[in-house]
Design a protein around this motif. Structure first.
Motif, short mmCIF file in Angstrom:
data_model
loop_
_atom_site.label_atom_id
_atom_site.label_comp_id
_atom_site.label_asym_id
_atom_site.label_seq_id
_atom_site.Cartn_x
_atom_site.Cartn_y
_atom_site.Cartn_z
N CYS A 157 -10.57 2.12 2.27
CA CYS A 157 -10.30 3.22 3.45
C CYS A 157 -11.38 4.84 3.63
O CYS A 157 -11.22 5.68 3.99
N LYS B 83 -4.49 -9.19 -3.30
CA LYS B 83 -5.85 -10.28 -3.34
C LYS B 83 -5.71 -11.38 -4.48
O LYS B 83 -6.08 -12.15 -3.91
N TYR C 133 -1.07 1.33 -7.89
CA TYR C 133 -1.18 1.86 -8.60
C TYR C 133 0.92 3.14 -7.64
O TYR C 133 0.95 2.65 -6.73
N GLY D 15 1.97 3.18 -2.59
CA GLY D 15 1.83 3.66 -3.35
C GLY D 15 0.24 5.28 -2.95
O GLY D 15 0.15 6.00 -3.65
N GLY D 16 0.20 5.13 -1.70
CA GLY D 16 -1.28 5.65 -1.71
C GLY D 16 -0.26 6.75 -0.69
O GLY D 16 0.44 7.29 -0.68
N PHE D 17 -1.56 7.33 0.37
CA PHE D 17 -1.42 8.21 0.86
C PHE D 17 -0.95 8.89 1.98
O PHE D 17 0.91 9.59 1.98
N ILE D 18 -0.80 7.13 2.77
CA ILE D 18 0.08 7.55 4.01
C ILE D 18 1.52 6.73 3.67
O ILE D 18 2.56 7.82 3.50
N GLY D 19 1.22 5.59 2.47
CA GLY D 19 2.71 5.03 2.54
C GLY D 19 3.25 5.94 1.47
O GLY D 19 4.91 6.69 1.64
N TYR E 55 -15.98 -1.70 7.87
CA TYR E 55 -14.89 -1.18 7.02
C TYR E 55 -14.19 -1.11 8.56
O TYR E 55 -13.75 -2.46 9.53
N LEU F 279 -0.42 -1.09 4.15
CA LEU F 279 -1.36 -0.24 4.24
C LEU F 279 -2.35 0.06 3.42
O LEU F 279 -3.01 0.54 3.80
N ALA G 224 -6.01 -1.22 1.83
CA ALA G 224 -7.23 -0.89 2.66
C ALA G 224 -7.74 -0.06 1.65
O ALA G 224 -7.12 0.60 0.83
N GLY H 87 1.00 -1.18 0.37
CA GLY H 87 0.07 -0.28 -0.17
C GLY H 87 0.87 1.19 0.00
O GLY H 87 0.44 2.30 0.33
N THR I 23 -7.35 1.78 12.05
CA THR I 23 -7.88 2.56 12.57
C THR I 23 -8.96 2.94 13.70
O THR I 23 -9.08 2.12 14.29
N ASN J 192 -8.19 10.39 11.64
CA ASN J 192 -7.36 11.51 11.19
C ASN J 192 -6.18 12.52 9.87
O ASN J 192 -6.06 13.07 10.78
N PHE K 273 -1.50 -1.13 9.65
CA PHE K 273 -2.66 0.45 9.27
C PHE K 273 -3.63 -0.36 10.26
O PHE K 273 -4.83 -1.07 8.40
N ASN L 19 -1.50 -6.43 -7.04
CA ASN L 19 -2.70 -6.84 -6.08
C ASN L 19 -2.54 -7.65 -4.83
O ASN L 19 -2.47 -9.03 -5.90
#
Ligand code: NAD
Ligand code: UDP
Length: 432
Positions: free
Chosen positions: A143, A76, A49, A24-28, A228, A139, A141, A22, A182, A257, A180, A74
């Motif tokens: 979300c 999955k 991504y 490639g995401g915001f936190i990553g 979730y 990371l 998910a 994960g 939540t 958040n 991670f 992926n």
């Protein structure tokens, strides 16, 4: 990159390899950025991504080019995952061997070795130099709340079923896992069930969320919003049980958040026009388009927002202080930055005007029902204030950035990144 870095107990920090799922995401993307800029660690970045980490992957002349490698997969449906979690060991070993033999070969050469050679090398590695210095960070998910009630199956699969092999591989291969979760696992506060005028609502015992004592309070099953939170809670329990029964070294992170640049997408620009991202991107989109900000059910819910860069410092402390972080669940948030969603909308409107020099529109906010905005089955967390006792005690971490300051830097980024694209997308085509 700083050398001679020490952990919280004064021990030198050795370079490790991190398999970040994960990434490639915001936190990553922020975590990769921090690891490349300020540490000697290596990252195997796994995601479907890589747009948000492209600036860290190219060009190959970047100073950290040999410390980050992107793997598009992926989790999955890709059997390469276990190989990658194991490979993190191999990468360390190959670097060690190259160093030992004074060879200046890059890892692409080593990875291109045939299978038999790899097995011999891995065997040598396990016997000779297994130091366990490999960490997996998960990371990955679904979300975004707009998905929880409209795609509950995908949400449950993504947050529980797809995470299972990661936990299993880490447990079976003796790898450390930072997972991670939540803050949403807390659900609603106890105070939410008191009469509206009860003085107990002001008592922190009824609303502060503590890792080791607060209950997890979700709504009924037909409120699919909780799909979730429930999936995240079950994977937390599974990880905890792997730790208790099989000795898995784990740390669980509960973000409250986290917000900042690169969060989610702006609908119609770098994401689907009909997509509904989290609140920061929804409100940014409204401000950029000079539309009223939509307050769901009156915007009465309360949230504490923490700046992504502060939160990343906490994650780095967890990575580099395993003896202090293993076996713990950590709230990571900023209890001083609490606002109602309505107050957030008002503050974002003011900050955006300051950043752009544009006056705000005549009707800056409008009310919408949750059914209209999210559809059937939506429900909400009333209030989320993290207790900081455990993270203070174990890691000595505290957030620094005020809500105003973090909104100022984030909205400056949003304006610089998207204003032109929005202008183009909304300008009428010229008649020929
Ligand atoms: P994000 O959506 O920006 O990042 C998640 C990344 O995981 C995405 O890049 C996505 O492509 C990737 N991913 C998802 N499924 C995948 C799969 N099957 N295979 C490979 N990659 C996959 O979200 P984020 O805000 O960076 O959140 C990261 C984690 O933190 C999530 O587990 C989320 O539940 C948790 N979290 C974040 C916040 C927050 O404030 N940002 C709050 C609570 C929890
Ligand atoms: N929200 C809102 N308007 C929007 C988007 C979100 O009023 O355009 C509200 C949402 O109902 C929730 C809060 O903002 O009360 C935070 O939503 P977010 O999607 O960021 O995630 P959450 O904190 O609920 O996990």
């Amino acid at each position: 990159m700083a050398s001679g870095r020490v952990d919280l107990d004064g021990n030198p920090i050795k370079p490790i390899t991190i398999c970040m799922i994960g990434a490639g995401g915001f936190i990553g993307s922020h975590l990769c950025e921090k690891l490349m800029a300020d540490t000697p660690h290596k990252v195997l970045a796994v995601d479907v991504y890589n747009d948000k980490i492209k600036h860290l992957l190219e060009p190959s002349s970047l100073p950290w080019a040999d410390r980050i490698q992107f793997h598009r997969l992926n989790i999955k449906s890709d059997s390469r995952l276990e190989g990658l979690i194991r490979m993190a060991d191999l990468v360390i070993f190959l670097a060690f061997l190259a160093h030992f033999l004074h060879l200046d070969l890059d890892w692409k050469f080593w990875i291109s070795l045939d299978l038999k050679s790899i097995f011999i090398l891995v065997d040598f590695f396990i016997v000779n130099c297994c130091d366990g210095s490999v960490t997996t960070i998960n990371l990955a998910a679904i979300c975004t709340p707009a998905d929880y009630n409209t795609r509950p199956l995908d949400t449950i699969y993504s947050n529980f079923i797809d995470a299972l092999p990661v936990v299993k591989y880490c447990s079976e291969n003796g790898k450390r896992l930072i997972h991670f979760s939540t803050c949403e696992v807390y659900g609603k506060t106890i105070g939410a069930f008191l009469p509206k005028d009860s003085p107990l609502r002001q008592d922190p015992n009824y609303y502060i969320l503590k890792e080791d004592t607060s209950p997890c309070i979700f709504g009924p099953i037909e409120k699919q919003r909780w799909s979730y939170a429930c999936a995240k809670q079950l994977i937390e329990r599974l990880i905890y049980a792997e730790g208790a029964e099989n000795g898995l070294e784990f740390t669980i992170v509960r973000p409250f958040n986290w917000i900042g640049p690169r969060m989610d997408f702006i609908p119609g620009i770098d994401g689907p026009s009909e997509g509904v991202p989290r609140v920061l991107a929804c409100f940014s989109n409204n401000l950029l388009r000079r539309e009223p900000l939509k307050l769901v059910d009156g915007g009465q819910s309360q949230r504490t927002f923490v700046y992504i860069k502060d939160a990343i410092d906490a994650v780095l402390l967890m990575i580099e202080n395993p003896a202090r972080a293993n076996g713990h669940i950590f709230n990571v948030g900023n209890p001083n930055n609490e606002v109602t969603v309505r107050q957030l909308a008002e503050m974002m409107t003011q900050v955006y005007s300051k950043v752009t020099g544009e006056s705000s529109i005549e009707t800056p906010t409008i009310d919408v029902s949750s059914k209209e905005f999210y559809g059937e089955g939506y429900d909400d967390s009333d209030k989320r204030i993290p207790d900081m006792t455990i993270i203070n005690r174990q890691l000595g971490w505290n957030p620094k950035t005020s809500l105003w300051d973090l909104l100022e830097s984030t909205l400056t980024y949003q304006h610089r990144t998207y204003a032109e694209a929005i202008k183009k997308a909304t300008s009428k085509p010229v008649a020929i």
